[in-house]
Design a protein around this motif. Structure first.
Motif, PDB file in Angstrom:
ATOM      1  N   ALA A 197       0.834  -1.207   0.000  1.00 28.13           N
ATOM      2  CA  ALA A 197       0.000   0.000   0.000  1.00 28.13           C
ATOM      3  C   ALA A 197       0.867   1.254   0.000  1.00 28.13           C
ATOM      4  O   ALA A 197       0.607   2.210  -0.746  1.00 28.13           O
ATOM      5  N   VAL A 198       1.900   1.235   0.828  1.00 25.64           N
ATOM      6  CA  VAL A 198       2.773   2.409   0.904  1.00 25.64           C
ATOM      7  C   VAL A 198       3.527   2.603  -0.417  1.00 25.64           C
ATOM      8  O   VAL A 198       3.648   3.727  -0.923  1.00 25.64           O
TER       9      VAL A 198
ATOM     10  N   ALA B 376       8.709   6.941   7.233  1.00 28.20           N
ATOM     11  CA  ALA B 376       9.905   6.095   7.217  1.00 28.20           C
ATOM     12  C   ALA B 376      10.251   5.682   5.787  1.00 28.20           C
ATOM     13  O   ALA B 376      11.425   5.643   5.415  1.00 28.20           O
ATOM     14  N   VAL B 377       9.224   5.377   4.992  1.00 28.62           N
ATOM     15  CA  VAL B 377       9.487   4.996   3.593  1.00 28.62           C
ATOM     16  C   VAL B 377      10.069   6.178   2.825  1.00 28.62           C
ATOM     17  O   VAL B 377      10.968   6.014   1.998  1.00 28.62           O
ATOM     18  N   GLN B 378       9.570   7.381   3.128  1.00 28.19           N
ATOM     19  CA  GLN B 378      10.151   8.580   2.500  1.00 28.19           C
ATOM     20  C   GLN B 378      11.624   8.702   2.849  1.00 28.19           C
ATOM     21  O   GLN B 378      12.448   9.066   2.025  1.00 28.19           O
ATOM     22  N   SER B 379      11.915   8.397   4.126  1.00 31.23           N
ATOM     23  CA  SER B 379      13.292   8.504   4.592  1.00 31.23           C
ATOM     24  C   SER B 379      14.151   7.400   3.972  1.00 31.23           C
ATOM     25  O   SER B 379      15.229   7.652   3.459  1.00 31.23           O
ATOM     26  N   PRO B 381      13.232   3.254   2.191  1.00 32.46           N
ATOM     27  CA  PRO B 381      12.293   2.126   2.083  1.00 32.46           C
ATOM     28  C   PRO B 381      12.639   0.985   3.036  1.00 32.46           C
ATOM     29  O   PRO B 381      11.740   0.314   3.551  1.00 32.46           O
ATOM     30  N   VAL B 382      13.941   0.796   3.282  1.00 32.71           N
ATOM     31  CA  VAL B 382      14.338  -0.296   4.184  1.00 32.71           C
ATOM     32  C   VAL B 382      13.831  -0.015   5.601  1.00 32.71           C
ATOM     33  O   VAL B 382      13.299  -0.913   6.280  1.00 32.71           O
ATOM     34  N   VAL B 383      13.974   1.242   6.015  1.00 23.27           N
ATOM     35  CA  VAL B 383      13.499   1.605   7.354  1.00 23.27           C
ATOM     36  C   VAL B 383      11.991   1.370   7.431  1.00 23.27           C
ATOM     37  O   VAL B 383      11.469   0.819   8.417  1.00 23.27           O
ATOM     38  N   GLY B 384      11.279   1.773   6.375  1.00 24.03           N
ATOM     39  CA  GLY B 384       9.830   1.566   6.338  1.00 24.03           C
ATOM     40  C   GLY B 384       9.488   0.096   6.477  1.00 24.03           C
ATOM     41  O   GLY B 384       8.589  -0.275   7.245  1.00 24.03           O
TER      42      GLY B 384
END
Lengths: 462, 493
Positions: A197-198, B376-379, B381-384
């Motif tokens: 989704a993200v 987190a994904v913006q920062s 993707p792995v962190v997200g």
């Protein structure tokens, strides 16, 4: 009243009825004033009927007006305009959602009527109907979701209710352990879904299916993502669907799920829940079309699951186990159909299969009795089924296939041995290290909790 | 800076102090309980009034009128801003409900006077922005648990070693910060010391053992109250985030992320309920820190939402667990305890609060977690992906604990185990907030986003290099949009 306003009113009615049911049963439970059996059954029947009538009315209106796509916007649940973040509450009535919704409501209505008698005076009657209300609401939300976040909301509710109902007979160890196993698989599936989704949100700037799939009602939309993005998000969605529908390598939860009461087995694992993964794949089918690799992976996964489940289902010793693998065979074929680019055929396949399997599962408890009656009537045992497909196999191959089916491919054991056991081993080592560290700092045994005697390992842990 | 219509902040702290003294003079635990309920209830009223007043004023910051400290120090010590405004009522609520849910049988072990004193310190901490004062109050806050451990004759070396390290690092950092001439250009050593102190206070691995030790030896109520409001996170926001260079934030973020994964895994293998709760809590507190360091407004806003939701839901979760413990002693997770038949409502509340803590849909944590994952994904993707995995592991742990405590062969008991009205009231209030906040999240999301933007602005105002063209113009005039603020931060780093 305009047609649009009528659509909105009916759409709200479809979603609100299960929500009211959940509020009524859940609220009464939290207020320590649980409803009586009859009251719960009446509430359930009324809400399902209300939702069903409204959805049939929508279908009639859609056919009458020639509409193929009816969105019902309920606004943003949460939004930060500056960041383009919004959690959109939107429900969509189209050629995919309306048949699945009507199927859901008919089967839920039938099963709840069955359960009212089947669980009469059972101590867990109220608990069953509470989880059933969560499931119904989750299914309706997931079916009608017009945005991926809304679909996720319904998806999670379905997962929770499934796990709790598998552990319904919670005084025994085995159902509880099975419920826990199912919850574990669902959490993996949920994590993959949330990530997908993200990823889609970032790729398209929206979680709305209309934005994601471009213009045109289902199944004609074209996804507004690149082929690479489609592959990434699509693989995550495939993992999510595999978890929810029990495809390889997650199939182990499906026979375990049969520990629940028969009505829940029927509605969850024969009919609706097990098809939710394939429904997701149908909903995001424009994404699948963008990547041939994804399509091939979907077909391969579906066929492998179907072949495996077909072999395994033939050697099950209990009727619910055999039905579980029979369901899985069909779900695998449906998945392969979706991967091949078919749209209406899998949908029809889902509807037909769900109806048949619900009937079979609801009949399962009395099947033995019927067999005995039949044998009494004909004056002898019934003939064994003819094992036509096995005749052209050598004895050795047949034995190997039997072993494979009997041990259910040992994939479940492999997950335990190669994923769960190392995980537990590592963290237990860390726990010991921490104990040593705090013991050293404290200068004595530092854990008061050690004095709480742990009983013997239980069930599968042993 | 705007002024409140009434000195709510000072009053709430004062009520707790007076209440603590009055409570200490109580002759029986029952009287002490009643007094503490009155005092913490009044403090809750004051903090709610302060929050309401702050919202009605529409100010960026507000302080008490007739502040004593304004005359002595030149500026008022206690003030509210968008970050701390909802935290104060939350802290007061957590204390009030914990006092309310303390049964008479437990009143001899759990000191109400000490609890009120700790509440006064914590309320003052959360109402304080001045770095040295925040540091001092955080250091003083470590004393009440120490007193309890001492009085109960429990082992306290693990706690003392870590608390000493925390206080030492705080003192060092605050001293270096104060001695630096230029407030906008604090020495890196000071920031590092403060960051390390906050890692210790937040229980980031490998400095987390004090927390598990506290849960082992202190009463559940004291341990819960000491950690649930997450003062370490507040300290990080006041003392580290505004000044720290990007590399320190990244280091804190990585350490927090590793802790979140580690403690989520540890929660799954625990065989005792208190330790399980502690690791679950540590995992959430670490996730909040991860979000704060994503340096994107949506990530920070998500972390702030998660901060509130985790504090609420984990308090509820902790209280239900404490209720279970008060019925059957230390709860083993090695076996199925079979409590459902005795306390079905407690089971439901345990499930709701536990699932809320992991951001289950329809509960207060859901939108916060979504925003955190988004940020987190913006920062990265792995962190997200790791944040999502942590949430999944925590969800597993919650259901695992639920099954272990409430399912199984019914627990044989010769006494009545039903939930008491006071316990039910306290957990139901939290459940109502959890579900209410989940069904209507927009006000919370909006308020936390403004707080995140204010944090970004505060960070920007401490910028060392004047490379930002908008630096001088925007400071103090109006809130910049989050996107602008983050662009400025990124440009500088």
């Amino acid at each position: 009243m305009t047609v649009e306003a009528l659509f909105v009113a009916l759409g709200v009615c479809v979603v609100a009825a299960p929500a009211i049911l959940l509020l009524a049963i859940g609220g009464a439970f939290l207020a320590s004033r649980p409803l009586s059996e009859n009251a719960m059954a009446r509430w359930t029947a009324s809400c399902v009927a209300c939702s069903l009538l409204a959805s049939v009315a929508i279908l009639t209106l859609m056919l009458g007006t020639g509409s193929r796509y009816v969105p019902v916007e309920l606004g943003d649940w949460a939004r930060i305009p500056e960041e383009h973040f919004h959690f959109h509450l939107k429900f969509v009535f189209d050629r995919l959602s309306v048949p699945f919704l009507i199927l859901t409501l008919i089967l839920c209505g039938t099963t709840s009527a069955f359960a009212h008698r089947y669980l009469h005076r059972d101590p867990g009657y109220g608990r069953f109907f509470l989880a059933f209300a969560v499931f119904l609401f989750g299914m309706v939300v997931a079916t009608l979701a017009g945005a991926i976040e809304t679909l996720f909301l319904g998806w999670e509710l379905v997962g929770l209710s499934s796990a709790l109902l598998v552990a319904f007979f919670h005084e025994r160890t085995s159902p509880v352990l099975n419920g826990q196993r199912i919850w574990s698989i669902y959490r993996i599936s949920d994590a993959a879904f949330l990530l997908a989704a993200v990823v889609i949100h970032h790729a398209t700037g929206t979680g709305d299916f209309t934005g994601m799939m471009g213009t045109g009602p289902w199944p004609e939309g074209r996804a507004a993502v690149t082929s690479g993005q489609a592959l990434g998000a699509g693989l995550l969605l495939l993992v999510a669907a595999a978890g929810k529908s029990g495809l390889i390598p997650f199939y182990g939860w499906l026979p375990r799920a049969m520990e629940g009461p028969t009505p829940s087995s029927a509605v969850f694992y024969g009919a609706l829940s097990v098809h939710l993964g394939t429904y997701l794949l149908l909903r995001v089918s424009p994404i699948l079309e963008l990547s041939p690799v994804l399509g091939i992976a979907t077909v391969a996964l579906g066929l492998a699951t179907a072949a495996f489940a077909s072999i395994t289902g033939r050697v099950q010793a209990d009727v619910k186990g055999a039905l579980a693998f029979a369901s899985l065979t069909q779900v695998g074929i449906i998945t392969a159909e979706i991967g091949l680019g078919l749209r209406y055929i899998p949908l029809i396949h889902i509807i037909g299969h769900a109806c048949l399997r619900t009937l079979q599962l609801l009949r399962a408890p009395s099947l033995l009795y019927d067999y005995h009656a039949l044998e009494d009537a004909i004056g002898g045992p019934l003939d064994d089924a003819d094992d036509a497909p096995g005749r052209w196999l050598t004895e050795r191959r047949r034995r190997n296939l039997y072993r494979l089916g009997f041990h259910r491919g040992e994939l479940d054991d492999a997950l335990d041995r190669f994923v769960v056991a190392p995980f537990v081993w590592i963290f237990q080592r860390f726990d010991r290290l921490e104990r040593r560290w705090t013991d050293w700092l404290a200068g004595a045994a530092s854990r008061e909790s050690d004095r709480r005697a742990a009983s013997a390992p239980i069930g599968e842990e042993a | 800076m705007a002024e409140f219509r009434f000195p709510w902040l000072s009053l709430s702290v004062l009520i707790c102090i007076v209440g603590a003294v009055w409570d200490a003079l109580a002759r029986t635990p029952d009287v002490a309980r009643r007094r503490s309920l009155g005092a913490s209830g009044l403090a809750l009223g004051c903090t709610l009034a302060a929050w309401l007043d702050f919202v009605l004023l529409g100010a960026v910051e507000a302080h008490d009128p007739w502040s004593l400290t304004a005359g002595l120090l030149g500026s008022p010590l206690l003030a509210l801003d968008p970050l701390s405004a909802p935290k104060l009522p939350l802290v007061a609520l957590v204390y009030f409900l914990t006092n309310l849910a303390t049964l008479r049988a437990k009143a001899r072990e759990f000191s109400f006077a000490r609890s009120l004193a700790a509440e006064a310190i914590l309320l003052a901490t959360f109402a304080c922005k001045t770095p040295w004062a925040v540091a001092a109050l955080l250091a003083i806050g470590t004393i009440p648990p120490f007193l309890e451990l001492s009085k109960a004759g429990k082992p306290k070396r693990v706690y003392v070693v870590h608390a000493g390290l925390f206080v030492g690092l705080l003192a060092l950092g605050a001293a270096l910060l104060e001695t630096a001439g230029d407030a906008s250009n604090p020495p890196v050593a000071a920031i590092m010391a403060l960051a390390l102190a906050m890692l210790v206070r937040s229980g980031v691995a490998p400095f987390h053992c004090w927390m598990t030790d506290l849960f082992e030896h202190a009463t559940f109520g004291t341990a819960l109250l000491f950690v649930a409001p997450m003062p370490g996170v507040y300290g990080a926001m006041r003392l580290v985030l505004p000044f720290a260079p990007s590399w320190i934030l990244q280091a804190v973020s990585m350490a927090s992320l590793a802790t979140a994964v580690y403690t989520a895994g540890m929660a799954l293998v625990q065989r005792e309920a208190r330790r399980f709760f502690c690791y679950l809590f540590l995992s959430h507190a670490s996730l909040v820190l991860v979000g704060l360091e994503t340096a994107s407004p949506i990530g920070v806003a998500g972390a702030l939402c998660l901060w509130l939701s985790a504090a609420l839901s984990l308090t509820g979760f902790g209280l239900t667990m404490r209720c279970v413990e008060s019925r059957m002693g230390r709860v083993s997770l090695s076996d199925f305890s079979g409590l459902y038949r005795h306390v079905p409502m407690l089971a439901a509340l345990f499930l709701i609060t536990g699932l809320a803590s992991v951001g289950f849909p329809g509960t207060v944590g859901f939108i916060g977690l979504e925003m955190l994952v988004d940020g987190a994904v913006q920062s990265s993707p792995v962190v997200g992906a790791i944040v999502v995995i942590v949430a999944a592991l925590n969800g597993l742990a919650v259901i695992h604990a639920y099954f272990r405590i409430f399912t199984g062969r019914p627990h044989a008991s010769s006494i009545e185990l039903h939930i008491r009205p006071a316990e039910r009231a306290s957990v139901l209030v939290l459940t109502a907030l959890i579900l209410g906040g989940g069904l209507y999240p927009q006000p919370g999301v909006e308020s936390r986003y403004h707080a995140a933007v204010a944090l970004s602005r505060s960070r920007r105002s401490h910028a060392r290099s004047p490379v930002d063209p908008a630096h001088g113009a925007a400071a103090g005039s109006r809130l910049p949009s989050g996107r602008v603020a983050i662009d400025l931060i990124r440009a500088r780093s």
